[in-house]
Design a protein around this motif. Structure first.
Motif, PDB file in Angstrom:
ATOM      1  N   MET A  48       0.826  -1.197   0.000  1.00  0.00           N
ATOM      2  CA  MET A  48       0.000   0.000   0.000  1.00  0.00           C
ATOM      3  C   MET A  48       0.871   1.263   0.000  1.00  0.00           C
ATOM      4  SD  MET A  48      -2.542   1.542   2.933  1.00  0.00           S
ATOM      5  CE  MET A  48      -1.287   1.550   4.160  1.00  0.00           C
ATOM      6  N   TYR A  49       1.948   1.271   0.792  1.00  0.00           N
ATOM      7  CA  TYR A  49       2.763   2.484   0.869  1.00  0.00           C
ATOM      8  C   TYR A  49       3.480   2.773  -0.452  1.00  0.00           C
ATOM      9  CZ  TYR A  49       1.742   3.012   5.792  1.00  0.00           C
ATOM     10  OH  TYR A  49       1.093   3.217   6.983  1.00  0.00           O
ATOM     11  N   ARG A  50       3.825   1.744  -1.201  1.00  0.00           N
ATOM     12  CA  ARG A  50       4.458   1.948  -2.507  1.00  0.00           C
ATOM     13  C   ARG A  50       3.481   2.680  -3.430  1.00  0.00           C
ATOM     14  NH1 ARG A  50       4.489  -1.963  -6.479  1.00  0.00           N
ATOM     15  NH2 ARG A  50       4.133  -3.493  -4.844  1.00  0.00           N
ATOM     16  N   ILE A  51       2.218   2.266  -3.403  1.00  0.00           N
ATOM     17  CA  ILE A  51       1.186   2.914  -4.220  1.00  0.00           C
ATOM     18  C   ILE A  51       0.989   4.359  -3.770  1.00  0.00           C
ATOM     19  CG2 ILE A  51      -1.286   2.915  -4.783  1.00  0.00           C
ATOM     20  CD1 ILE A  51      -1.100  -0.200  -4.592  1.00  0.00           C
ATOM     21  N   LEU A  52       0.973   4.581  -2.458  1.00  0.00           N
ATOM     22  CA  LEU A  52       0.811   5.944  -1.938  1.00  0.00           C
ATOM     23  C   LEU A  52       1.969   6.844  -2.378  1.00  0.00           C
ATOM     24  CD1 LEU A  52      -0.543   5.331   1.663  1.00  0.00           C
ATOM     25  CD2 LEU A  52      -1.750   6.378  -0.262  1.00  0.00           C
ATOM     26  N   ARG A  53       3.189   6.309  -2.378  1.00  0.00           N
ATOM     27  CA  ARG A  53       4.341   7.106  -2.825  1.00  0.00           C
ATOM     28  C   ARG A  53       4.188   7.480  -4.304  1.00  0.00           C
ATOM     29  NH1 ARG A  53       7.118   3.163  -0.037  1.00  0.00           N
ATOM     30  NH2 ARG A  53       8.042   2.321  -1.937  1.00  0.00           N
ATOM     31  N   THR A  54       3.732   6.525  -5.109  1.00  0.00           N
ATOM     32  CA  THR A  54       3.529   6.798  -6.531  1.00  0.00           C
ATOM     33  C   THR A  54       2.452   7.868  -6.729  1.00  0.00           C
ATOM     34  OG1 THR A  54       4.175   4.539  -7.098  1.00  0.00           O
ATOM     35  CG2 THR A  54       2.899   5.746  -8.756  1.00  0.00           C
ATOM     36  N   GLN A  55       1.365   7.763  -5.981  1.00  0.00           N
ATOM     37  CA  GLN A  55       0.302   8.765  -6.072  1.00  0.00           C
ATOM     38  C   GLN A  55       0.805  10.132  -5.618  1.00  0.00           C
ATOM     39  OE1 GLN A  55      -2.602   6.639  -3.689  1.00  0.00           O
ATOM     40  NE2 GLN A  55      -3.817   6.170  -5.505  1.00  0.00           N
ATOM     41  N   LEU A  56       1.572  10.158  -4.537  1.00  0.00           N
ATOM     42  CA  LEU A  56       2.120  11.427  -4.043  1.00  0.00           C
ATOM     43  C   LEU A  56       3.046  12.053  -5.074  1.00  0.00           C
ATOM     44  CD1 LEU A  56       2.418  13.465  -1.738  1.00  0.00           C
ATOM     45  CD2 LEU A  56       4.311  12.073  -0.882  1.00  0.00           C
ATOM     46  N   GLN A  57       3.877  11.222  -5.690  1.00  0.00           N
ATOM     47  CA  GLN A  57       4.787  11.710  -6.733  1.00  0.00           C
ATOM     48  C   GLN A  57       3.976  12.381  -7.844  1.00  0.00           C
ATOM     49  OE1 GLN A  57       8.305  10.673  -6.590  1.00  0.00           O
ATOM     50  NE2 GLN A  57       8.661  12.253  -8.124  1.00  0.00           N
ATOM     51  N   GLY A  58       2.895  11.728  -8.265  1.00  0.00           N
ATOM     52  CA  GLY A  58       2.044  12.287  -9.316  1.00  0.00           C
ATOM     53  C   GLY A  58       1.377  13.589  -8.916  1.00  0.00           C
ATOM     54  N   LEU A  59       0.970  13.681  -7.642  1.00  0.00           N
ATOM     55  CA  LEU A  59       0.311  14.895  -7.160  1.00  0.00           C
ATOM     56  C   LEU A  59       1.263  16.075  -7.012  1.00  0.00           C
ATOM     57  CD1 LEU A  59      -2.013  13.419  -4.386  1.00  0.00           C
ATOM     58  CD2 LEU A  59      -2.761  14.581  -6.473  1.00  0.00           C
ATOM     59  N   THR A  60       2.529  15.796  -6.700  1.00  0.00           N
ATOM     60  CA  THR A  60       3.459  16.876  -6.358  1.00  0.00           C
ATOM     61  C   THR A  60       4.444  17.230  -7.467  1.00  0.00           C
ATOM     62  OG1 THR A  60       4.984  15.317  -5.279  1.00  0.00           O
ATOM     63  CG2 THR A  60       3.322  16.379  -3.888  1.00  0.00           C
ATOM     64  N   ASP A  61       4.618  16.373  -8.454  1.00  0.00           N
ATOM     65  CA  ASP A  61       5.554  16.669  -9.546  1.00  0.00           C
ATOM     66  C   ASP A  61       5.197  17.987 -10.212  1.00  0.00           C
ATOM     67  OD1 ASP A  61       7.281  14.570  -9.290  1.00  0.00           O
ATOM     68  OD2 ASP A  61       6.507  13.420 -10.991  1.00  0.00           O
ATOM     69  N   GLY A  62       6.147  18.889 -10.266  1.00  0.00           N
ATOM     70  CA  GLY A  62       5.955  20.167 -10.928  1.00  0.00           C
ATOM     71  C   GLY A  62       5.128  21.173 -10.156  1.00  0.00           C
ATOM     72  N   VAL A  63       4.690  20.811  -8.951  1.00  0.00           N
ATOM     73  CA  VAL A  63       3.896  21.730  -8.130  1.00  0.00           C
ATOM     74  C   VAL A  63       4.819  22.338  -7.076  1.00  0.00           C
ATOM     75  CG1 VAL A  63       1.920  21.965  -6.582  1.00  0.00           C
ATOM     76  CG2 VAL A  63       1.819  20.346  -8.496  1.00  0.00           C
ATOM     77  N   HIS A  64       4.966  23.635  -7.096  1.00  0.00           N
ATOM     78  CA  HIS A  64       5.932  24.313  -6.220  1.00  0.00           C
ATOM     79  C   HIS A  64       5.256  25.064  -5.079  1.00  0.00           C
ATOM     80  CE1 HIS A  64       8.894  23.138  -9.130  1.00  0.00           C
ATOM     81  NE2 HIS A  64       8.154  23.684 -10.079  1.00  0.00           N
ATOM     82  N   HIS A  65       4.067  24.646  -4.694  1.00  0.00           N
ATOM     83  CA  HIS A  65       3.335  25.285  -3.615  1.00  0.00           C
ATOM     84  C   HIS A  65       3.312  24.339  -2.413  1.00  0.00           C
ATOM     85  CE1 HIS A  65       2.062  28.366  -6.413  1.00  0.00           C
ATOM     86  NE2 HIS A  65       1.729  27.402  -7.251  1.00  0.00           N
ATOM     87  N   VAL A  66       4.070  24.677  -1.390  1.00  0.00           N
ATOM     88  CA  VAL A  66       4.203  23.810  -0.220  1.00  0.00           C
ATOM     89  C   VAL A  66       2.849  23.520   0.406  1.00  0.00           C
ATOM     90  CG1 VAL A  66       5.168  23.651   2.107  1.00  0.00           C
ATOM     91  CG2 VAL A  66       6.585  24.498   0.233  1.00  0.00           C
ATOM     92  N   THR A  67       2.052  24.553   0.625  1.00  0.00           N
ATOM     93  CA  THR A  67       0.752  24.359   1.287  1.00  0.00           C
ATOM     94  C   THR A  67      -0.138  23.418   0.480  1.00  0.00           C
ATOM     95  OG1 THR A  67       0.888  26.547   2.305  1.00  0.00           O
ATOM     96  CG2 THR A  67      -1.285  25.513   2.209  1.00  0.00           C
ATOM     97  N   ALA A  68      -0.209  23.617  -0.829  1.00  0.00           N
ATOM     98  CA  ALA A  68      -1.039  22.762  -1.674  1.00  0.00           C
ATOM     99  C   ALA A  68      -0.553  21.318  -1.637  1.00  0.00           C
ATOM    100  CB  ALA A  68      -1.044  23.289  -3.102  1.00  0.00           C
ATOM    101  N   ASN A  69       0.755  21.129  -1.702  1.00  0.00           N
ATOM    102  CA  ASN A  69       1.299  19.772  -1.671  1.00  0.00           C
ATOM    103  C   ASN A  69       1.032  19.084  -0.337  1.00  0.00           C
ATOM    104  OD1 ASN A  69       2.372  19.498  -4.297  1.00  0.00           O
ATOM    105  ND2 ASN A  69       4.143  20.729  -3.727  1.00  0.00           N
ATOM    106  N   LEU A  70       1.182  19.804   0.749  1.00  0.00           N
ATOM    107  CA  LEU A  70       0.921  19.213   2.064  1.00  0.00           C
ATOM    108  C   LEU A  70      -0.563  18.902   2.243  1.00  0.00           C
ATOM    109  CD1 LEU A  70       3.295  21.292   4.374  1.00  0.00           C
ATOM    110  CD2 LEU A  70       3.685  19.021   3.384  1.00  0.00           C
ATOM    111  N   ALA A  71      -1.424  19.776   1.715  1.00  0.00           N
ATOM    112  CA  ALA A  71      -2.860  19.539   1.792  1.00  0.00           C
ATOM    113  C   ALA A  71      -3.234  18.271   1.043  1.00  0.00           C
ATOM    114  CB  ALA A  71      -3.632  20.743   1.238  1.00  0.00           C
ATOM    115  N   ASN A  72      -2.713  18.112  -0.162  1.00  0.00           N
ATOM    116  CA  ASN A  72      -2.999  16.906  -0.931  1.00  0.00           C
ATOM    117  C   ASN A  72      -2.399  15.663  -0.284  1.00  0.00           C
ATOM    118  OD1 ASN A  72      -4.725  17.664  -2.996  1.00  0.00           O
ATOM    119  ND2 ASN A  72      -3.068  18.328  -4.333  1.00  0.00           N
TER     120      ASN A  72
END
Length: 148
Positions: free
Chosen positions: A1-25
């Motif tokens: 499960m954690y491997r999948i979560l890391r992949t999803q997190l990578q997809g959500l945060t790649d190219g996004v430079h807003h700390v608050t938005a990334n932490l919220a997601n």
């Protein structure tokens, strides 16, 4: 499960430079994926105080001094805190009296300095184990890229 979560997190945060938005997601992602939790979120370090950041759950403590409670101890010791029973933890800060166990993972910037913590609470005793510690630490490593 954690491997999948890391992949999803990578997809959500790649190219996004807003700390608050990334932490919220990231907190929303963990809240959806983890069972038996009642709070998941971040505290960000400002001088000697952790300040509440994005989270999912009930309202929480706004400031925690470094060295106080589970979160502050994680920063002071720069170590993951896996607490099976928070009521036995010296100096535990009860933001939500329903919480019985907790895991806190320090977050670092590119220079290796602590910038905050990932904090997850559960109403169940001993909810978190070594697999959670390993998986969430790896999850946090992906997230640390946003603090470069």
């Amino acid at each position: 499960m954690y491997r999948i979560l890391r992949t999803q997190l990578q997809g959500l945060t790649d190219g996004v430079h807003h700390v608050t938005a990334n932490l919220a997601n990231a907190s929303a992602l963990l809240n959806q994926a983890l069972d038996k939790i009642n709070w998941v979120g971040f505290y960000l370090l400002e001088k000697d105080t952790l300040v509440l950041g994005p989270f999912q759950g009930k309202p929480a403590c706004i400031e925690i001094k470094v060295g106080n409670g589970v979160c502050g101890t994680a920063v002071a010791e720069d170590s993951v805190m896996l607490v099976k029973n928070v009521h036995e933890f010296p100096g535990h800060i009860a933001c939500d009296s329903a919480s019985n166990s907790e895991i806190v993972i320090p977050l670092h910037n590119a220079a290796g300095e602590i910038v905050g913590v990932l904090d997850i609470d559960s109403p169940h005793l001993a909810r978190f184990d070594e697999d959670d510690k390993t998986g969430l630490t790896a999850f946090a490593k992906v997230l640390e890229r946003i603090f470069a």
